[in-house]
Design an enzyme around this catalytic site. Structure first.
Site, PDB file in Angstrom:
ATOM      1  N   CYS A  47       0.739  -1.123  -0.061  1.00  0.00           N
ATOM      2  CA  CYS A  47       0.095  -0.157  -0.018  1.00  0.00           C
ATOM      3  C   CYS A  47       0.710   1.195  -0.055  1.00  0.00           C
ATOM      4  O   CYS A  47       0.466   2.247  -0.688  1.00  0.00           O
ATOM      5  CB  CYS A  47      -0.978   0.116   1.212  1.00  0.00           C
ATOM      6  SG  CYS A  47      -2.036  -1.369   1.109  1.00  0.00           S
ATOM      7  N   SER A  48       1.943   1.244   0.713  1.00  0.00           N
ATOM      8  CA  SER A  48       2.950   2.468   0.759  1.00  0.00           C
ATOM      9  C   SER A  48       3.264   2.418  -0.845  1.00  0.00           C
ATOM     10  O   SER A  48       3.469   3.741  -1.213  1.00  0.00           O
ATOM     11  CB  SER A  48       3.831   2.194   1.882  1.00  0.00           C
ATOM     12  OG  SER A  48       3.352   2.020   3.073  1.00  0.00           O
TER      13      SER A  48
END
Length: 157
Positions: A47-48
């Site tokens: 997600c980062s």
């Protein structure tokens, strides 16, 4: 899943910043393409990577007049810290009620990680009228979207 050609489900949630303002999708339609990037959880590596990649394409989104929103079931506090940590130039939206996640049929469980009722990774591009002109949902939530296809969809929206 919401598909290309559908009218995007409208929803309200909370902006993940220190003000915790209400986010209403309808308020953002009509000013250029809207990119909704649903993701499973703040501070997780995939997600980062995705949120940073979207931010890295800010010039292309700006050139197309597009507005990007990252959406997850994380709290506004977590999303605020996440946005600050990665210096993201777009708003993150907290869907703790899961209303948007359910409206887009993206709710998944990752029991091995102790995560339930979170968003699968998916990206939608909406036109001025709220029609979905691009839809992508991950087969595996660790997969990132095809950024070139996304940018092409935004440029032609």
């Amino acid at each position: 899943m919401v598909a290309t050609g559908d009218t995007a489900p409208s929803f309200t949630a909370t902006v993940g910043d220190s003000d915790h303002e209400t986010f209403d999708l309808d308020d953002h339609l009509g000013d250029g393409p809207v990119v909704l990037a649903f993701f499973p959880g703040a501070f997780t590596p995939p997600c980062s990577n995705e949120m940073v990649a979207l931010d890295d394409h800010a010039d292309e989104f700006d050139a197309a007049g597009a507005t990007v929103f990252g959406i997850s079931a994380d709290s506004p506090f977590s999303l605020g810290a996440f946005g600050d940590e990665y210096d993201l130039g777009f708003d993150l939206v907290s869907d703790t009620s899961r209303d948007a996640i359910r409206a887009y049929d993206l709710e998944i469980d990752l029991p091995d990680l102790g995560l339930h009722g979170i968003a699968n990774r998916a990206v939608y591009v909406l036109d001025d009228d709220g029609a979905v002109v691009y839809a992508w949902e991950a087969d595996d939530p660790t997969n990132e979207p095809p950024y070139d296809d996304l940018l092409d969809a935004v440029a032609s929206a």
